[in-house]
Scaffold this active site. Sequence first.
Site, mmCIF file in Angstrom:
data_model
loop_
_atom_site.group_PDB
_atom_site.id
_atom_site.type_symbol
_atom_site.label_atom_id
_atom_site.label_comp_id
_atom_site.label_asym_id
_atom_site.label_seq_id
_atom_site.Cartn_x
_atom_site.Cartn_y
_atom_site.Cartn_z
ATOM 1 N N GLU A 122 0.935 -1.103 0.170
ATOM 2 C CA GLU A 122 -0.155 0.023 0.061
ATOM 3 C C GLU A 122 0.874 1.304 0.094
ATOM 4 O OE1 GLU A 122 -1.883 -3.475 0.980
ATOM 5 O OE2 GLU A 122 -0.546 -2.559 2.333
ATOM 6 N N PHE A 198 -3.274 -14.385 -0.034
ATOM 7 C CA PHE A 198 -2.384 -13.533 -1.150
ATOM 8 C C PHE A 198 -1.094 -13.937 -0.904
ATOM 9 C CE2 PHE A 198 -6.400 -11.827 -2.219
ATOM 10 C CZ PHE A 198 -6.272 -11.009 -3.233
ATOM 11 N N GLU A 203 2.506 -14.003 -3.311
ATOM 12 C CA GLU A 203 3.797 -13.285 -2.969
ATOM 13 C C GLU A 203 4.842 -14.447 -2.825
ATOM 14 O OE1 GLU A 203 1.322 -9.559 -1.214
ATOM 15 O OE2 GLU A 203 1.912 -11.055 0.192
#
EC number: 3.2.2.-
Length: 282
Positions: A122, A198, A203
């Site tokens: 983010e 995720f 990742e």
Amino acid sequence: MSPVAIIACVCLAVTLTSISPSEAIVPTRELENVFLGRCKDYEITRYLDILPRVRSDCSALWKDFFKAFSFKNPCDLDLGSYKDFFTSAQQQLPKNKVMFWSGVYDEAHDYANTGRKYITLEDTLPGYMLNSLVWCGQRANPGFNEKVCPDFKTCPVQARESFWGMASSSYAHSAEGEVTYMVDGSNPKVPAYRPDSFFGKYELPNLTNKVTRVKVIVLHRLGEKIIEKCGAGSLLDLEKLVKAKHFAFDCVENPRAVLFLLCSDNPNARECRLAKRFYRIA
């Protein structure tokens, strides 16, 4: 990093009359203006001494982004749909500062300290621009739905996760040196590490040989039962997966800096009172 409070709506393009109120999601108003505004804000004021600027200007980034989902049935999208956008928005990430997270959005970002200690997805340009925004395409003009987006649970997973899955993959692929992964060790319903998270899907598989070590921080919430510890359960599974990729592996539980962060919100918790004695905190 299963983005909590991040909704990239790549939804089924159906008629508005077929969407029940319980299934409706309101898209972000003036999406283009919000996108361009965040992009320009990032370019001029954000992370200037932490992350490099990208070569593409904001208008070019918007075109790549809009092209990815507009005038298309959203359920036909896949991880490659946003490839051009992420290629244009790619940044070189600082070595030893990349951080992933699962189930600990607030704590991870507080700990990362807006890029000063660690970088999260983010904090990157794509993550900053699209965090918390909602959008969906449609085949009719203007190419996206400005009024309502349906729930995208009926879409294949590769369509539902086309944006944030690609974001996570691209982010992980750029990591170098030691990476950090913060997880929740106090959730009785969800394992600290999940292969379908995720991190598990996008990742960890995309970490390259430029990564040397994976450091796991297990967060134990104050006053709650400890469910998972390093070296056992799902964290042992994760350790095996990491070592199979020939990365070094470290795991720590509520390290001092994380405990202090938790105690700042609840200084009277039992763990915090003990910490004051142990660390001689005023």
